[in-house]
Design an enzyme around this catalytic site. Structure first.
Site, short mmCIF file in Angstrom:
data_model
loop_
_atom_site.label_atom_id
_atom_site.label_comp_id
_atom_site.label_asym_id
_atom_site.label_seq_id
_atom_site.Cartn_x
_atom_site.Cartn_y
_atom_site.Cartn_z
N ARG A 52 0.81 -1.21 0.00
CA ARG A 52 0.00 0.00 0.00
C ARG A 52 0.85 1.27 0.00
O ARG A 52 0.65 2.17 -0.82
CB ARG A 52 -0.94 0.02 1.22
CG ARG A 52 -2.20 -0.82 1.07
CD ARG A 52 -2.76 -1.21 2.41
NE ARG A 52 -1.86 -2.14 3.09
CZ ARG A 52 -1.88 -3.46 2.87
NH1 ARG A 52 -2.78 -3.97 2.08
NH2 ARG A 52 -1.02 -4.25 3.46
N THR A 53 1.78 1.36 0.93
CA THR A 53 2.55 2.60 1.07
C THR A 53 3.45 2.85 -0.13
O THR A 53 3.45 3.94 -0.71
CB THR A 53 3.39 2.56 2.36
OG1 THR A 53 2.53 2.36 3.48
CG2 THR A 53 4.16 3.86 2.56
N LYS A 80 24.98 -5.55 0.27
CA LYS A 80 26.43 -5.74 0.39
C LYS A 80 27.00 -5.05 1.62
O LYS A 80 28.20 -5.07 1.85
CB LYS A 80 27.12 -5.21 -0.87
CG LYS A 80 26.65 -5.89 -2.16
CD LYS A 80 27.25 -5.23 -3.39
CE LYS A 80 26.70 -5.86 -4.67
NZ LYS A 80 27.24 -5.18 -5.88
N ARG A 102 11.42 3.76 4.16
CA ARG A 102 10.83 2.88 5.17
C ARG A 102 11.96 2.03 5.73
O ARG A 102 12.75 1.46 4.98
CB ARG A 102 9.74 1.97 4.59
CG ARG A 102 9.33 0.86 5.54
CD ARG A 102 8.09 0.13 5.11
NE ARG A 102 6.90 0.95 5.35
CZ ARG A 102 5.66 0.47 5.30
NH1 ARG A 102 5.44 -0.79 5.02
NH2 ARG A 102 4.65 1.27 5.52
N HIS A 130 4.44 6.49 11.52
CA HIS A 130 4.08 6.28 10.12
C HIS A 130 3.21 7.49 9.74
O HIS A 130 1.99 7.39 9.61
CB HIS A 130 3.29 4.98 9.97
CG HIS A 130 3.14 4.49 8.56
ND1 HIS A 130 3.40 5.28 7.46
CD2 HIS A 130 2.72 3.29 8.06
CE1 HIS A 130 3.17 4.59 6.36
NE2 HIS A 130 2.75 3.38 6.70
#
Length: 301
Positions: A52-53, A80, A102, A130
């Site tokens: 969704r985000t 890495k 995120r 959020h």
């Protein structure tokens, strides 16, 4: 044109500052999308899986005329061992005008914001906040209610680990909403009531939903219940939203869920797909709210 800015959290924004995002989102939804950000480049830096985000930020950016690049932790130099700051500096050097991030660690967007010159937008960091979800939840409520002031808003489920709850509590309390948090002690510690003034803690879903204007369910992970030695069947029996429990809320109450939703766990399908559910609308509104966020953070309104 105003200067660029970052969106890291809602806790320290004023009600007036938050209102700017909500008002612009309404303008975005009511009119034809304009390429306000044509020529800009948005980097979507996701260290956690998201549907969704991530997709709504990507759609929002493209509707505004920008170019987007998605960077996943498992398909880049991050795998890495490159540090968060070095990855951010690389994206900035490559020409990113804004970075949406995120991250599983609380505070990660703050670190980027201190070390880079481009706006940083927090798309969820650990158990912290959020902010874009908090904004779109408030926006959705205001599509059905005249004002946030005085609304009884109940959030039920895994409060302890929810960054969505923190953003919602910080935002809604600034506008005078009455907030009730509900869940077992393992998922809702008593001190959660101190998140904002006037927040109440309830252990009984019947008490929490009674006369509620908004009932927001939260995802409960079965593996988390097992780790806390909580029985899933016991949780369902005491905290699942059923038609009988929803009847205790006001007749015009709306049901929300930030997703991902586990049907049959925290909510019954009959409710999720019922006439009082605005869950799909929440997802839809996310595009307009994130269009507003990108425009404001990049200084173009």
């Amino acid at each position: 044109m105003s200067r660029t800015r970052s969106l890291i959290e809602l806790e320290h924004l004023s009600a007036d500052e938050i209102a700017v995002f909500l008002k612009l989102a309404r303008r975005m939804q009511s009119g034809q999308p304009k390429p306000l950000l044509r020529g800009k480049r948005i980097a979507l830096l996701f260290y956690e899986a998201s549907t969704r985000t991530r997709v709504s930020f990507e759609f929002a950016a493209k509707l505004l005329g920008t170019h987007t690049s998605v960077i996943n932790a498992t398909a880049s130099s991050i795998e890495k061992g490159e540090s968060l700051v070095d990855t951010g500096k690389t994206l900035q050097a490559l020409g990113a005008d804004c970075i949406v991030v995120r991250h599983p660690s609380s505070g990660a967007p703050h670190v980027l914001n201190r070390n880079l010159q481009v706006p940083i937008i927090n798309a969820g960091d650990g158990m912290h906040e959020h902010p874009s979800q908090g904004l779109l939840d408030a926006y959705t409520i205001l599509r059905h209610k005249k004002s946030l002031k005085g609304l009884r808003i109940t959030m039920i489920g895994d409060i302890q680990h929810s960054r969505v709850v923190r953003s919602n509590v910080h935002l809604l309390s600034k506008f005078g909403a009455q907030i009730v948090l509900c869940g077992p002690p393992e998922l809702l510690p008593e001190h959660a009531g101190a998140l904002a003034p006037g927040v109440k803690v309830s252990r009984h879903i019947e008490e929490a939903t009674r006369k509620a204007d908004v009932v927001m369910m939260l995802r409960v992970q079965k593996e988390r219940l097992a780790g806390l030695r909580l029985d899933a069947n016991h949780y369902i029996a005491h905290y699942q939203l059923t038609p009988e429990r929803l009847k205790l809320a006001k007749s015009d109450a709306i049901v929300m869920h930030p997703g991902p939703m586990v049907r049959g766990m925290e909510i019954q399908s009959e409710i999720a797909d019922g006439p009082q559910s605005v869950i799909e609308e929440q997802v839809h509104n996310g595009v307009y709210v994130r269009m507003a966020i990108l425009s404001i953070c990049l200084g173009v309104q």
